[in-house]
Write an enzyme that holds these catalytic residues in place. Structure first.
Site, PDB file in Angstrom:
ATOM      1  N   TYR A   1      47.605  23.792  35.425  1.00 20.16           N
ATOM      2  CA  TYR A   1      47.554  22.376  35.801  1.00 20.16           C
ATOM      3  C   TYR A   1      46.712  22.204  37.061  1.00 20.16           C
ATOM      4  O   TYR A   1      45.837  21.339  37.131  1.00 20.16           O
ATOM      5  CB  TYR A   1      48.967  21.847  36.025  1.00 20.16           C
TER       6      TYR A   1
ATOM      7  N   SER B   1      45.662  14.951  41.879  1.00 25.98           N
ATOM      8  CA  SER B   1      46.898  15.459  42.454  1.00 25.98           C
ATOM      9  C   SER B   1      46.552  16.247  43.698  1.00 25.98           C
ATOM     10  O   SER B   1      45.444  16.813  43.798  1.00 25.98           O
ATOM     11  CB  SER B   1      47.630  16.361  41.448  1.00 25.98           C
TER      12      SER B   1
END
Length: 297
Positions: A155, A142
Site C-alpha cells: 500500500y 496518504s
C-alpha cells in the site's frame, strides 16, 4: 457556486464515493451547491448515496476497467451537455495488508492497478473536460506515501508512486492552468482499516508455514490497524481539505491532514532510518527478534 457566464453550478466528479473520504467529499460538495457525480462500483451503493441526497448523480465506475471508464466519461459528458468539469477527485483506493514475504504478487499488483494505474487512466479520460474550465485535480494520497510502516508495504509503495505521479502532473498541466493537489491524511476512521484487518488475516491463512513466522507481529499490527480505525480523524476533516483544494484561489500542492500525518511526516524527514525503524517497532508492539531468527549485521 456557478461558473462564469453560466447559470449552472460547477460540476465535480469524485471516485470511490461509496464510503469514507469519497462519500464525505461528495456530500460536502453537494451541500455546498455544486453538481456532483459520485463514482461507485455497484448500483446499490449509488442508491444509498441518492438516499442521502437526491441531487447527487451516481456514476458506475470501476477505475481498473477501461470500458467502465469510457462509459462513465460518456455519462458525465452527456449530463454536462458541453459544459466543463470543474474538478476531479481521485479517491478510489484499496489496501491489502500483510507482510511482504507472504503477500501475493497478484495482491500487490491489484493495489497498483487501483491506486496508481486506475487513477492515471481516469485522469487521462477526463482531462479534455477539465481543460475547458480549467478544472482541478485532487488526488487522495496518504502520509504513508512518505513513510512506509510494517505490514502496509505494498500500500505504501502505491502511495509513494502516487506522490511522483502527482508531482509530475502538477508541472505538466500547469500551462493549461490546471491545479493538481495531493491530500495526505494520517489514519482516518473509515471502513478501510477493518477491511485491512480482514484481508491481512486472509493472507496469513493462505501461506501456511511462512505466515507462522509472523504470527506475533501480525497480531500486533492487526491491533494497531483496528485502533487506527477507531481513533483516526474523521472522513469529514479530510473532505474539508479536498474542498479547499478544489475552491481556494491558490490551492496548495500538498495538504497534510491530522496530527498523526504531521508527526509521521516529520519522522520521515528528520529521523535517521535505523532510529525510525526502532521507533516504529516499538509503536506497533512488534518483537525486536523472532524466535529462532539469526542476527543480521
Amino acid at each position: 457556486m456557478t461558473t462564469k457566464n453560466s447559470t449552472h453550478p460547477r460540476a465535480f466528479l469524485v471516485t470511490g464515493a461509496s464510503s469514507g473520504i469519497g462519500r464525505a467529499t461528495a456530500l460536502l460538495l453537494d451541500r455546498s451547491g455544486f453538481q456532483v457525480f459520485a463514482g461507485v462500483r455497484r448500483s446499490e451503493r449509488g442508491e444509498a448515496l441518492r438516499q442521502a441526497s437526491e441531487r447527487l448523480t451516481p456514476i458506475l465506475l470501476d477505475v481498473t476497467d477501461p470500458q467502465s471508464i469510457e462509459a462513465a466519461v460518456s455519462s458525465v459528458s452527456d449530463a454536462l451537455g458541453g459544459r466543463a468539469l470543474a474538478g476531479l477527485v481521485n479517491n478510489a483506493g484499496i489496501d491489502i495488508a500483510g507482510p511482504l514475504e507472504t503477500s501475493s504478487v497478484a495482491d500487490a499488483r491489484l493495489q497498483f492497478e487501483v491506486n496508481v494505474f486506475g487513477l492515471l487512466a481516469v485522469t487521462q479520460a477526463y482531462l479534455p473536460m477539465l481543460r475547458q474550465s480549467p478544472g482541478r485535480i485532487v488526488n487522495i494520497g496518504s502520509v504513508l506515501g512518505r513513510l512506509a510502516i510494517p505490514f502496509m508495504g505494498a500500500y505504501s509503495a502505491s502511495k509513494f508512486a502516487l506522490e511522483g505521479l502527482t508531482d509530475a502532473l502538477r508541472i505538466e498541466l500547469r500551462p493549461w492552468g490546471i491545479h493538481v493537489s495531493l491530500i495526505e491524511p494520517g489514519p482516518v476512521a473509515t471502513p478501510l482499516w477493518s477491511k485491512t484487518h480482514l484481508l491481512a488475516g486472509m493472507n496469513e491463512e493462505r501461506v501456511d508455514a511462512t505466515a507462522k513466522l509472523y504470527a506475533t507481529a501480525n497480531a500486533a499490527a492487526h491491533a494497531a490497524f483496528t485502533k487506527f480505525g477507531q481513533t483516526g480523524i474523521s472522513p469529514e476533516r479530510v473532505a474539508a481539505k479536498v474542498f479547499e483544494a478544489l475552491t481556494a484561489p491558490n490551492p496548495k500542492p500538498r495538504y497534510l491532514v491530522g496530527r498523526d500525518a504531521k508527526a509521521l511526516s516529520l519522522l520521515a524527514a528528520l529521523v535517521p532510518d535505523r532510529i525510525r525503524d526502532r521507533m516504529l517497532i516499538k509503536q506497533f508492539g512488534l518483537p525486536r527478534r523472532f524466535e529462532g531468527a539469526h542476527r543480521v549485521a
